[in-house]
Design an enzyme around this catalytic site. Structure first.
Site, short mmCIF file in Angstrom:
data_model
loop_
_atom_site.label_atom_id
_atom_site.label_comp_id
_atom_site.label_asym_id
_atom_site.label_seq_id
_atom_site.Cartn_x
_atom_site.Cartn_y
_atom_site.Cartn_z
N ARG A 51 -10.93 8.54 24.14
CA ARG A 51 -9.50 8.25 23.96
C ARG A 51 -9.27 6.76 23.75
O ARG A 51 -8.28 6.35 23.17
CB ARG A 51 -8.68 8.82 25.12
CG ARG A 51 -7.19 8.59 24.98
CD ARG A 51 -6.29 9.64 25.66
NE ARG A 51 -6.79 10.11 26.93
CZ ARG A 51 -6.78 9.41 28.07
NH1 ARG A 51 -6.30 8.18 28.08
NH2 ARG A 51 -7.27 9.94 29.18
N TYR A 103 11.34 9.18 3.91
CA TYR A 103 10.63 10.42 4.21
C TYR A 103 11.38 11.15 5.33
O TYR A 103 11.62 10.58 6.40
CB TYR A 103 9.20 10.10 4.63
CG TYR A 103 8.40 11.32 5.04
CD1 TYR A 103 8.06 12.29 4.12
CD2 TYR A 103 8.01 11.50 6.35
CE1 TYR A 103 7.34 13.41 4.49
CE2 TYR A 103 7.28 12.62 6.74
CZ TYR A 103 6.96 13.57 5.80
OH TYR A 103 6.25 14.67 6.18
N ASP A 177 6.10 1.43 5.57
CA ASP A 177 5.41 2.69 5.29
C ASP A 177 4.97 2.62 3.83
O ASP A 177 5.78 2.75 2.90
CB ASP A 177 6.34 3.88 5.53
CG ASP A 177 5.64 5.23 5.32
OD1 ASP A 177 4.65 5.28 4.58
OD2 ASP A 177 6.13 6.24 5.88
N LYS A 202 -2.42 11.58 2.85
CA LYS A 202 -2.05 11.57 1.43
C LYS A 202 -3.16 10.89 0.61
O LYS A 202 -4.27 11.35 0.58
CB LYS A 202 -0.68 10.90 1.26
CG LYS A 202 0.38 11.40 2.26
CD LYS A 202 0.77 12.85 2.08
CE LYS A 202 1.63 13.38 3.21
NZ LYS A 202 2.84 12.65 3.49
C1 LIG Z 1 3.67 12.50 4.61
C2 LIG Z 1 4.36 11.24 4.95
C3 LIG Z 1 4.49 10.82 6.29
C4 LIG Z 1 4.01 11.67 7.45
O1 LIG Z 1 2.64 11.78 7.49
P1 LIG Z 1 1.84 13.05 8.12
O2 LIG Z 1 0.42 12.66 7.93
O3 LIG Z 1 2.26 14.27 7.36
O4 LIG Z 1 2.25 13.13 9.56
C5 LIG Z 1 5.10 9.61 6.52
N1 LIG Z 1 5.59 8.85 5.53
C6 LIG Z 1 5.49 9.23 4.23
C7 LIG Z 1 6.05 8.34 3.16
C8 LIG Z 1 4.88 10.43 3.90
O5 LIG Z 1 4.79 10.80 2.61
#
Ligand SMILES: *Cc1c(COP(=O)(O)O)cnc(C)c1O
Length: 379
Positions: A51, A103, A177, A202
């Site tokens: 952890r 998002y 982000d 992604k």
């Molecule tokens: C998919 C996404 C997230 C969330 O990510 P997960 O891996 O699905 O928890 C956050 N920000 C953006 C811009 C995303 O496309």
């Protein structure tokens, strides 16, 4: 080599030489705990309990930190877990400033979390960094200014350098982000951001088979130390296999992301002149309101996420998506395969996603095949 470039860093992700076996890729370390010697000293002081840290994470974390030109990186079990960890560090009475469109998972989490935790939440107009100042002025002190660029699913582009300049005047930290831009096209820390967030699910992993998130820091500021503690205490790490797959996926990051972006630019141009299409949102198009900012902060391409509005209503829009043969209807983005999504069907009414909007995550297939598929579906 003193300063290897991004493609070199990515291609060498996790590469090392195991002096025992001669292996050039690291093994997957599944051990949850690590032994001590007869004097009760740890055999390797970096490893105590999984952890806290896991040697398998380090390969992906070091690679991503280097790609983002950051000091350190931490992996999380998902993009949302990474984002939640940032906000879990804030005390009641804190103030955060976020875009009015981003998002959906983040906006719905923040609405709930900020209410429960007594955190003040203000919004600014997505894509308009100047409007951050008015939001900052609503409270005496702001902890975090959140930026998502390009935004999901409208592809608004926000000037990171301007956002950072304004936020820093008010003593706030800037978190970007950068899931959609990827370090291939934008390195937010170079533009003044303090933290970069990724849904590694992604583009970074890129094969639609790992759920993972990451936070990268410019340096060891106080917020970073709190996030580190939060991960060790709350334990939102990925599993070893997932961290290893992410490292493996990142080796081809540049070729995948560049090819997909080239494909997307051609598809955006094709859709823009198509009679059955009302409008296209893609930062690489001269018609995009954020194109000039995108040209300044996205280097070498504009990414492979785009959305477009079909001429017609709901039935016609769903019919277009349903007719596609090559492009699959599914949520998510950033994989090697192209996906199409009708966000209006999955987001709540108040998010005002147009009924005729379709979001495309373009992959690395042959672009002429993708265009043929779209053209046939739009007829
Ligand atoms: C998919 C996404 C997230 C969330 O990510 P997960 O891996 O699905 O928890 C956050 N920000 C953006 C811009 C995303 O496309």
């Amino acid at each position: 080599m003193t300063h290897p470039k991004g493609p070199t860093i990515a291609a060498k992700a996790g590469h090392f030489l195991d002096v025992h076996s001669g292996a050039i890729t690291p093994e997957i370390q599944t051990s949850t705990t690590f032994a001590r010697d007869d004097r009760y000293d740890l055999i390797n002081p970096a490893n105590v309990y999984v952890r806290d840290q896991n040697p398998t994470f380090v390969h992906a974390e070091r690679t991503l930190a280097d790609l983002e030109n950051g000091e350190e990186c931490l992996l999380f079990s998902s993009g949302m877990a990474a984002i939640a960890a940032v906000f879990y560090t804030l005390r009641p009475g804190s103030h955060v400033v976020v875009p009015d469109s981003m998002y959906w998972g983040v906006s719905s989490f923040l609405r709930d979390h900020c209410e429960r935790a007594d955190i003040f939440l203000s919004t600014y107009e997505t894509g308009n960094a100047q409007s951050i100042e008015a939001a900052l002025k609503t409270q005496n002190h702001t902890s975090i200014v959140w930026v998502e660029t390009p935004s999901n699913p409208f592809l608004h582009v926000t000037d990171i350098a301007l956002a950072a300049e304004i936020a820093h005047q008010y003593g706030a930290m800037v978190c970007v982000d950068s899931t959609v831009a990827t370090p291939v096209f934008t390195r937010p820390l170079d533009h003044g951001a303090d933290l970069v967030i990724h849904s590694a699910t992604k583009y970074l992993n890129g094969h639609s088979d790992v759920l993972c998130g990451a936070v990268v820091t410019r340096d060891e500021h106080e917020l970073w130390l709190s996030i580190k503690k939060e991960r060790a205490q709350a334990g939102a790490q990925p599993g070893s296999f997932d961290a290893w797959l992410l490292m493996r996926g990142m080796r081809t990051l540049y070729v995948r992301v560049k090819q997909a972006s080239e494909n997307a630019a051609k598809i955006a141009g094709f859709l823009e002149q198509h009679a059955a299409v009302e409008s296209v949102a893609y930062p690489g198009l001269a018609s995009h309101p954020g194109h000039q900012i995108a040209k300044k902060q996205m280097l070498g391409g504009f990414g492979s996420l785009l959305s477009f509005c079909v001429r017609g209503e709901l039935d016609r829009t769903l019919q277009v998506a349903g007719r596609l043969q090559l492009i699959t209807s599914a949520t998510s983005l950033g994989g090697v395969e192209s996906l199409i999504e009708h966000r209006h069907s999955i987001e709540p009414e108040e998010n005002a996603i147009p009924v005729n909007q379709l979001r495309l995550s373009i992959g690395i297939e042959d672009v002429d095949d993708l265009i043929e598929d779209l053209d046939a579906a739009l007829q």
